[in-house]
Scaffold this motif. Structure first.
Motif, mmCIF file in Angstrom:
data_model
loop_
_atom_site.group_PDB
_atom_site.id
_atom_site.type_symbol
_atom_site.label_atom_id
_atom_site.label_comp_id
_atom_site.label_asym_id
_atom_site.label_seq_id
_atom_site.Cartn_x
_atom_site.Cartn_y
_atom_site.Cartn_z
ATOM 1 N N GLY A 12 -8.606 3.802 7.592
ATOM 2 C CA GLY A 12 -7.746 2.994 7.137
ATOM 3 C C GLY A 12 -6.303 3.481 7.454
ATOM 4 O O GLY A 12 -6.355 4.365 8.294
ATOM 5 N N THR A 13 -5.503 3.040 6.860
ATOM 6 C CA THR A 13 -3.944 3.273 7.239
ATOM 7 C C THR A 13 -3.278 3.892 5.857
ATOM 8 O O THR A 13 -3.472 3.216 4.457
ATOM 9 N N VAL A 14 -2.582 4.975 5.729
ATOM 10 C CA VAL A 14 -2.006 5.468 4.755
ATOM 11 C C VAL A 14 -0.683 4.573 4.174
ATOM 12 O O VAL A 14 -0.211 4.080 5.242
ATOM 13 N N THR A 15 -0.772 4.203 3.180
ATOM 14 C CA THR A 15 0.451 3.055 2.416
ATOM 15 C C THR A 15 1.537 3.777 1.668
ATOM 16 O O THR A 15 2.279 3.519 1.697
ATOM 17 N N ASP A 16 1.006 4.677 0.910
ATOM 18 C CA ASP A 16 1.893 5.416 -0.095
ATOM 19 C C ASP A 16 1.499 7.075 -0.092
ATOM 20 O O ASP A 16 0.226 7.324 0.000
ATOM 21 N N VAL A 25 -4.538 4.579 0.293
ATOM 22 C CA VAL A 25 -5.045 4.075 1.752
ATOM 23 C C VAL A 25 -5.526 2.744 1.691
ATOM 24 O O VAL A 25 -6.261 2.571 0.757
ATOM 25 N N GLU A 26 -5.035 1.891 2.430
ATOM 26 C CA GLU A 26 -5.672 0.601 2.928
ATOM 27 C C GLU A 26 -6.582 0.723 3.870
ATOM 28 O O GLU A 26 -6.492 1.095 5.001
ATOM 29 N N LEU A 27 -7.764 0.225 3.504
ATOM 30 C CA LEU A 27 -9.064 0.421 4.244
ATOM 31 C C LEU A 27 -8.943 -0.869 5.402
ATOM 32 O O LEU A 27 -8.260 -1.780 4.970
ATOM 33 N N ASP A 28 -9.731 -0.925 6.338
ATOM 34 C CA ASP A 28 -9.645 -1.787 7.424
ATOM 35 C C ASP A 28 -10.103 -3.155 6.552
ATOM 36 O O ASP A 28 -9.586 -4.246 7.203
ATOM 37 N N ASN A 29 -10.923 -3.304 5.818
ATOM 38 C CA ASN A 29 -11.477 -4.628 4.988
ATOM 39 C C ASN A 29 -10.367 -4.829 3.925
ATOM 40 O O ASN A 29 -10.776 -5.828 3.253
ATOM 41 N N ILE A 46 -2.069 20.222 8.417
ATOM 42 C CA ILE A 46 -1.999 19.001 9.126
ATOM 43 C C ILE A 46 -1.187 17.722 8.180
ATOM 44 O O ILE A 46 -1.644 17.470 7.038
ATOM 45 N N ARG A 47 0.112 17.414 8.735
ATOM 46 C CA ARG A 47 0.645 16.608 7.693
ATOM 47 C C ARG A 47 0.035 14.875 7.885
ATOM 48 O O ARG A 47 -0.143 14.609 9.287
ATOM 49 N N VAL A 48 0.114 14.331 6.824
ATOM 50 C CA VAL A 48 -0.190 12.936 6.693
ATOM 51 C C VAL A 48 1.073 12.216 6.320
ATOM 52 O O VAL A 48 1.688 12.487 5.247
ATOM 53 N N VAL A 49 1.665 11.328 6.983
ATOM 54 C CA VAL A 49 2.596 10.364 6.687
ATOM 55 C C VAL A 49 2.334 9.123 6.315
ATOM 56 O O VAL A 49 1.173 8.710 6.897
ATOM 57 N N SER A 50 3.379 8.363 5.695
ATOM 58 C CA SER A 50 2.638 6.870 5.638
ATOM 59 C C SER A 50 2.822 6.182 7.138
ATOM 60 O O SER A 50 3.535 6.426 7.859
ATOM 61 N N GLY A 51 1.900 5.267 7.160
ATOM 62 C CA GLY A 51 1.715 4.710 8.397
ATOM 63 C C GLY A 51 0.561 5.168 9.183
ATOM 64 O O GLY A 51 0.011 4.760 10.126
#
Length: 74
Positions: A12-16, A25-29, A46-51
């Motif tokens: 998925g992709t981190v949204t917030d 996280v918004e999953l691929d589905n 390990i840094r995780v940022v939006s997007g």
């Protein structure tokens, strides 16, 4: 009977980004879940940022929460 090793892996992709290493996280589905960074990600900072594109591990019992186990490189 499910074991601890019977995890569902999704991408998925981190949204917030929320406090205390939590993320939306918004999953691929198209489903939105709440996730947290795994212990090794915190340990190695390990840094995780939006997007960011990430890999999640989810329990088959609660599909609304997950653990981020990997952050894909751009």
């Amino acid at each position: 009977m499910s074991n601890k090793e019977d995890l569902i892996e999704m991408e998925g992709t981190v949204t917030d980004v929320m406090p205390d290493q939590r993320f939306k996280v918004e999953l691929d589905n198209g489903v939105h879940v709440q996730a947290y960074a795994s212990g090794k990600m915190r340990r190695y900072r390990i840094r995780v940022v939006s997007g960011d594109k990430v890999k999640l591990e989810m329990s088959p019992y609660d599909l609304t929460k997950g653990r981020i186990s990997y952050r894909y490189k751009h």
